[in-house]
Design a protein around this motif. Sequence first.
Motif, short mmCIF file in Angstrom:
data_model
loop_
_atom_site.label_atom_id
_atom_site.label_comp_id
_atom_site.label_asym_id
_atom_site.label_seq_id
_atom_site.Cartn_x
_atom_site.Cartn_y
_atom_site.Cartn_z
N THR A 2 0.84 -1.19 0.00
CA THR A 2 0.00 0.00 0.00
C THR A 2 0.87 1.25 0.00
O THR A 2 1.78 1.39 0.83
N GLY A 3 0.62 2.17 -0.92
CA GLY A 3 1.33 3.44 -0.94
C GLY A 3 0.87 4.32 0.21
O GLY A 3 -0.28 4.24 0.65
N LEU A 4 1.76 5.17 0.70
CA LEU A 4 1.44 6.03 1.84
C LEU A 4 2.00 7.42 1.59
O LEU A 4 3.14 7.57 1.11
N GLY A 5 1.23 8.42 1.93
CA GLY A 5 1.69 9.79 1.78
C GLY A 5 1.01 10.69 2.78
O GLY A 5 0.34 10.24 3.71
N ALA A 251 -6.22 2.06 10.45
CA ALA A 251 -7.18 2.72 9.56
C ALA A 251 -6.70 2.68 8.11
O ALA A 251 -7.50 2.51 7.19
N VAL A 252 -5.40 2.83 7.90
CA VAL A 252 -4.84 2.73 6.55
C VAL A 252 -5.09 1.33 5.99
O VAL A 252 -5.51 1.17 4.83
N ARG A 253 -4.82 0.32 6.80
CA ARG A 253 -5.02 -1.06 6.33
C ARG A 253 -6.47 -1.32 5.99
O ARG A 253 -6.78 -2.04 5.03
N ALA A 258 -10.19 -2.45 1.54
CA ALA A 258 -11.41 -2.11 0.81
C ALA A 258 -11.16 -1.78 -0.65
O ALA A 258 -12.11 -1.67 -1.42
N GLY A 259 -9.88 -1.59 -1.03
CA GLY A 259 -9.57 -1.35 -2.43
C GLY A 259 -8.70 -0.16 -2.72
O GLY A 259 -8.45 0.16 -3.89
N ALA A 260 -8.19 0.53 -1.69
CA ALA A 260 -7.30 1.67 -1.92
C ALA A 260 -5.89 1.17 -2.24
O ALA A 260 -5.37 0.30 -1.54
N ASP A 261 -5.28 1.72 -3.26
CA ASP A 261 -3.89 1.42 -3.58
C ASP A 261 -2.93 2.31 -2.80
O ASP A 261 -1.84 1.89 -2.43
N THR A 262 -3.34 3.55 -2.60
CA THR A 262 -2.53 4.53 -1.88
C THR A 262 -3.42 5.28 -0.91
O THR A 262 -4.54 5.68 -1.27
N ALA A 287 6.10 1.91 8.81
CA ALA A 287 6.64 0.65 9.29
C ALA A 287 5.54 -0.34 9.68
O ALA A 287 5.79 -1.56 9.75
N LEU A 288 4.32 0.15 9.90
CA LEU A 288 3.24 -0.70 10.36
C LEU A 288 2.23 -1.01 9.25
O LEU A 288 1.24 -1.69 9.50
N VAL A 289 2.49 -0.50 8.04
CA VAL A 289 1.58 -0.73 6.90
C VAL A 289 2.29 -1.62 5.89
O VAL A 289 3.41 -1.35 5.49
N ASP A 290 1.62 -2.68 5.48
CA ASP A 290 2.22 -3.61 4.49
C ASP A 290 2.33 -2.92 3.14
O ASP A 290 1.48 -2.15 2.73
#
Length: 290
Positions: A2-5, A251-253, A258-262, A287-290
């Motif tokens: 999963t992308g994160l910003g 919450a990110v996970r 549900a279908g979010a890429d980022t 560090a906690l998001v795959d």
Amino acid sequence: MTGLGAVFRPQLAPERLRAVARAADEAGLEELWLWEDCFREGGISTAAAALAWTERVRVGVGLLPVPLRNVAVTAMEAATLHRMFPGRPVLGVGHGVQDWMGQVGARAESPVTLLREHLLALRALLRGERVTTEGRYVRLDDVALDWPPGQGVEVLAGATGPRSLRLAGEAADGTVLTANTPPDGVRRARRLIDEGRAAAGRTEPHKVVVYLLAATGPSAGERLRAELVAEGVGSVPDLGVAGDAGAVAKAVRALAEAGADTVILQPTGDEPDPEGFVRFAAEQVRALVD
């Protein structure tokens, strides 16, 4: 993965951007997103500055309201950014907040028609094509970029309602969803996007970017609740998150499942430490998001 910003919100003065962008870059944040909200800060000007001040972070503009922009100008500016900073700009467009568009005399009778015409012409121009079109809103006569991007450019569309979500699947390369989208809303959006993709015969990947309103540190819960109430969504379940890195990552996970890429963390408008917020996203949540 999963992308994160994170977002640099235009409630902050433009002169704050340099420190936040550099903090994001140094901390290893993947994406820093900027908004062209009326009547605060320009999307292309802030993106160009952020890209010039940094070395590696991707810089997204979400969103450019198309009623304000001739599509040839949008294409020229996007192509210029992509040639100067290959692979780092992320371009999102939308039909704009209609009240704001009305304030500047740019309100379209059919915002979805305008967005469709803009997307089709913009993507063609960025592919290096020569375009002639006579639409309801977009009119081009033998227009081509002298300096098209040297590689493929994704154009994302902001969407909320069913028509615009289907349009995003049909005519854009990805979709940007607002922070008022809970996990169930992401699932519904994916279904509508896929309907549009199927109708257009599109099979390539379609990126879904979702903003997540997030608060951490002292008074995080109070700040989050106040903003949700101010936005009129205080009673909507599963919107936003307040807490430490573990709570935010959870919450990110949920959005990713549900279908979010980022997922782009959106601080509250009164975030007291925007530099610390981007470091928190990059160094603790990542560090906690795959």
